[in-house]
Design a protein around this motif. Structure first.
Motif, PDB file in Angstrom:
ATOM      1  N   UNK A  88      -2.917   6.222 -10.942  1.00 55.94           N
ATOM      2  CA  UNK A  88      -2.805   7.012  -9.712  1.00 55.94           C
ATOM      3  C   UNK A  88      -2.430   8.449 -10.059  1.00 55.94           C
ATOM      4  N   UNK A  89      -3.292   9.388  -9.690  1.00 57.71           N
ATOM      5  CA  UNK A  89      -3.108  10.792 -10.085  1.00 57.71           C
ATOM      6  C   UNK A  89      -1.794  11.367  -9.574  1.00 57.71           C
ATOM      7  N   UNK A  90      -1.402  11.029  -8.354  1.00 58.78           N
ATOM      8  CA  UNK A  90      -0.141  11.535  -7.812  1.00 58.78           C
ATOM      9  C   UNK A  90       1.023  11.155  -8.714  1.00 58.78           C
ATOM     10  N   UNK A  91       1.044   9.873  -9.134  1.00 50.86           N
ATOM     11  CA  UNK A  91       2.150   9.374  -9.957  1.00 50.86           C
ATOM     12  C   UNK A  91       2.124   9.985 -11.349  1.00 50.86           C
ATOM     13  N   UNK A  92       0.941  10.099 -11.952  1.00 56.46           N
ATOM     14  CA  UNK A  92       0.828  10.648 -13.307  1.00 56.46           C
ATOM     15  C   UNK A  92       1.329  12.082 -13.348  1.00 56.46           C
ATOM     16  N   UNK A  93       0.888  12.886 -12.388  1.00 56.82           N
ATOM     17  CA  UNK A  93       1.312  14.285 -12.371  1.00 56.82           C
ATOM     18  C   UNK A  93       2.786  14.428 -11.999  1.00 56.82           C
ATOM     19  N   UNK A  94       3.294  13.544 -11.145  1.00 53.38           N
ATOM     20  CA  UNK A  94       4.707  13.592 -10.802  1.00 53.38           C
ATOM     21  C   UNK A  94       5.570  13.285 -12.024  1.00 53.38           C
TER      22      UNK A  94
ATOM     23  N   UNK B 220       0.822  -1.220   0.000  1.00 51.47           N
ATOM     24  CA  UNK B 220       0.000   0.000   0.000  1.00 51.47           C
ATOM     25  C   UNK B 220       0.856   1.271   0.000  1.00 51.47           C
ATOM     26  N   UNK B 221       1.830   1.403   0.910  1.00 47.03           N
ATOM     27  CA  UNK B 221       2.648   2.629   0.858  1.00 47.03           C
ATOM     28  C   UNK B 221       3.492   2.740  -0.400  1.00 47.03           C
ATOM     29  N   UNK B 222       4.003   1.615  -0.907  1.00 48.56           N
ATOM     30  CA  UNK B 222       4.792   1.670  -2.130  1.00 48.56           C
ATOM     31  C   UNK B 222       3.940   2.138  -3.308  1.00 48.56           C
ATOM     32  N   UNK B 223       2.674   1.721  -3.338  1.00 48.97           N
ATOM     33  CA  UNK B 223       1.793   2.150  -4.436  1.00 48.97           C
ATOM     34  C   UNK B 223       1.520   3.645  -4.374  1.00 48.97           C
ATOM     35  N   UNK B 224       1.513   4.212  -3.164  1.00 48.39           N
ATOM     36  CA  UNK B 224       1.291   5.641  -3.023  1.00 48.39           C
ATOM     37  C   UNK B 224       2.550   6.449  -3.330  1.00 48.39           C
TER      38      UNK B 224
END
Length: 510
Positions: A250-256, A127-131
Motif C-alpha cells: 500500500x503506497x500510503x503506508x510505504x511512504x508514511x 477495510x478502514x484498518x488496511x487504509x
C-alpha cells in the motif's frame, strides 16, 4: 524522495495545483498536497517525502516480476483457503447434527452459512484498518486468528460453540476478500490487471467448490472434525509464508514509513509523506469505516453490481446446501461420493476462470486501441454479456432434470453451466470495480463483499423450504427468472457506465 527538492521548492514558493492533479492510482506520484482532499486548496510544500523518481524500486508498481508473483501467489492462496473453509464440511452436516442430537433443517443450513455472516461484518473494520496501517499487517493478524478459530472449530464441544467459532472464522477469513483486490491494484496497472485478478477471484469462487469435494471423502474416512484440522494446517503453512515473504504494497503506508524513518535519521520533524492528508488517525478511521457503506448506498455502480454478485453468491451457497440431500436421497450417493457432485460447479468455474484470464486483458487493450484514449473500466464487461444468460440456463437445467429424476450427470451439468456464467460475471465485475475506484478499491470491494455475503448467508436458510414447497423444478425456475431479470445490467453498464461514474449520485465524496 520529494525532500531532495526542498531548496528548489522553497525558492519558488508555494505553487497551487488543481485538485485532480493528485492521482493515487498512478505509479508516478510526484507531487504532495496539504489541505482538504475535496477542496482546491492543495499546494506544493517543502519537506515532502515521495518516491525516488518514477523507477523507485520501493514503489510496488516497480517491483520485479518475482516479487509481484510471490505477493500475488500468497494473496491468492489466502483468498482460496478461507472460502474453502466455508463449505468444506457441508457434506458432513448430517454427521454434525447426529453427534449433537439436533434435527433442525434450518440449523443445519445455518452452520454452513453463519461463516458468511462473518464476511458481512469483517470487511467494515478490516477495510478502514488496511487504509490506516497497510495490507500486510492485516493479513498477518487475520491469518493467525483464522488458524486459532479453525482449531477451535475442530475441538468444539457443542453445536452452539461450533456456530460461534464458525462466525469468528468468517470474521478473520474475510480479510483477503476485503483487501485482496486492493493489494493487486497496488502492484498491477489497469491494463494488465485482468490476469492477476483471475488468480485472486478463483479463491472465493473455486474455494467453496473444492471444499465439499475434499470434505466429502475426508469426513467419511476421518469424521467431520478433520475438515477443520486440514483447514487449520493449510492456513498455518500459509500464515508462516506470509510472515516471511509478503511485502507491504500500500503506497500510503510505504511512504508514511519512509517519512517516519527519515524524520528519525535527519531530525527534521517537518518531513511527511506526500500522501499525508493531515488528518488524525481517528478522523481517518471515521472516514474510512463509513466509506464502504457510502459507496454501497450512493454509487449506482457499486450497489447494482454488488446486488448482482450477491444474488449469484446466494444461489451458489443455496445449491451447495441442497446437493447433499438431493443426491443422497434421490440418487443414492454415499457421503464420500456426494462431494463429487460439486465437480460440475467446479469444472464450470475453472472454465470460466480460464476464459476470463485469456480474454480480459487482451480485450481491454484492443478496445483501448479501437477507441483511443485511456483505459476505461467498461472494457472489462463484454464477457459478461454472454455469461449473464448462462446463469438462468444452468438453473433451469439443474432444476428440471433433477425434478424428473433424469440421469445424475444432467443436473450436475446444469450446475456446470451455472458455475461458468457465475465466474465470468464475478471476475469481470470485480476487475471493473477495482479499475473504476482505484485507490478506494479496498473499500469498494468491502462494500461488495458485505452485500454478497449477507445474501450468501441468508438465502440457504430458506432453500430447503423453497424446494420443498415448489419442488426442484419450479424452485430453480424461480431463481432462474430472477437471474434472467438481471441480464440487462452488463449491457447498460457497458454503454452508460462511464457517464454514471463521472456523475456521482448526490455528489457524495468517498
Amino acid at each position: 524522495m520529494g525532500s531532495n527538492t526542498t531548496e528548489q521548492i522553497a525558492q519558488q514558493g508555494h505553487q497551487s495545483i488543481p485538485a485532480d492533479a493528485f492521482n493515487t492510482d498512478s505509479k508516478d506520484v510526484e507531487v504532495g498536497f496539504s489541505g482538504s482532499r475535496d477542496g482546491s486548496d492543495i499546494t506544493l510544500t517543502a519537506d515532502l517525502v515521495d518516491w525516488d523518481g518514477p523507477d523507485d524500486p520501493e514503489n510496488p508498481h516497480n517491483w520485479t516480476r518475482k516479487q509481484k508473483a510471490a505477493s500475488i501467489a500468497l494473496v491468492s492462496a489466502i483468498t482460496f483457503i478461507t472460502p474453502l473453509a466455508s463449505s468444506i464440511f457441508a457434506p458432513s452436516i448430517e454427521q454434525v447434527m447426529a453427534e449433537f442430537n439436533s434435527s433442525s433443517p434450518q440449523l443445519a443450513s445455518f452452520i454452513v452459512s453463519v461463516y458468511l455472516i462473518g464476511y458481512c461484518f469483517g470487511p467494515l473494520v478490516i477495510a478502514p484498518l488496511s487504509e490506516m496501517y497497510g495490507r500486510s499487517l492485516l493479513y498477518n493478524i487475520c491469518n493467525v486468528l483464522f488458524v486459532i478459530f479453525s482449531v477451535a472449530c475442530a475441538l468444539a464441544p457443542s453445536l452452539n460453540s461450533l456456530i460461534g467459532f464458525r462466525l469468528l472464522c468468517g470474521l478473520a477469513g474475510s480479510c483477503p476478500l476485503t483487501i485482496g483486490a486492493g493489494s493487486l491494484a497496488d502492484m498491477i496497472g489497469p491494463e494488465k490487471r485482468g490476469m492477476a485478478m483471475s488468480w485472486w477471484v478463483c479463491g472465493p469462487l473455486l474455494g467453496p467448490v473444492v471444499g465439499p469435494i475434499a470434505g466429502g471423502y475426508l469426513s467419511e474416512a476421518k469424521g467431520w472434525r478433520w475438515s477443520f484440522w486440514v483447514v487449520a494446517i493449510a492456513a498455518g503453512v500459509i500464515t508462516i509464508a506470509t510472515f516471511v515473504f509478503l511485502r507491504e504494497s500500500y503506497a500510503f503506508t510505504i511512504l508514511d514509513r519512509k517519512a517516519k524513518r527519515l524524520r528519525k535519521e535527519t531530525g527534521n520533524d517537518n518531513l511527511r509523506s506526500v500522501m499525508d492528508t493531515g488528518r488524525s488517525t481517528k478522523d481517518i478511521f471515521k472516514l474510512a469505516i463509513v466509506r464502504p457503506t457510502k459507496m454501497l448506498l450512493f454509487s449506482p455502480i457499486v450497489f447494482l453490481l454488488s446486488l448482482y454478485m450477491a444474488i449469484l453468491y446466494g444461489y451458489l451457497y443455496l445449491i451447495f446446501t441442497i446437493l447433499p440431500s438431493l443426491f443422497e436421497l434421490e440418487y443414492g450417493f454415499s457421503t464420500g461420493n456426494i462431494g463429487l457432485t460439486y465437480l460440475g460447479t467446479g469444472i464450470g468455474s475453472a472454465l470460466g476462470l480460464l476464459i476470463n484470464a485469456m480474454v480480459s486483458d487482451r480485450l481491454a487493450l484492443r478496445l483501448k486501441k479501437q477507441h483511443g484514449g485511456d483505459h476505461q473500466p467498461e472494457y472489462r464487461l463484454p464477457p459478461t454479456m454472454f455469461a449473464c444468460f448462462l446463469v438462468p440456463l444452468g438453473l433451469f437445467w439443474f432444476g428440471w432434470t433433477a425434478e424428473f429424476h433424469e440421469h445424475w450427470i444432467l443436473p450436475i451439468l446444469g450446475t456446470g453451466a451455472f458455475g461458468l456464467g457465475t465466474v465470468v460475471i464475478f471476475m469481470a465485475a470485480s476487475v471493473y470495480i477495482v479499475d473504476a475506484f482505484g485507490v478506494y478499491a479496498a473499500s469498494a470491494t468491502a462494500a461488495s463483499t458485505v452485500f454478497r455475503s449477507l445474501l450468501g448467508a441468508l438465502l440457504p436458510l430458506g432453500g430447503r423450504d423453497l424446494f420443498s414447497a415448489l419442488g426442484l423444478g419450479w424452485g430453480s425456475s424461480l431463481l432462474g427468472f430472477l437471474a434472467l431479470a438481471m441480464t440487462p445490467m452488463p449491457f447498460l453498464f457497458h454503454k452508460y457506465g462511464e457517464r454514471i461514474r463521472r456523475k456521482r449520485l448526490f455528489n457524495v465524496e468517498f
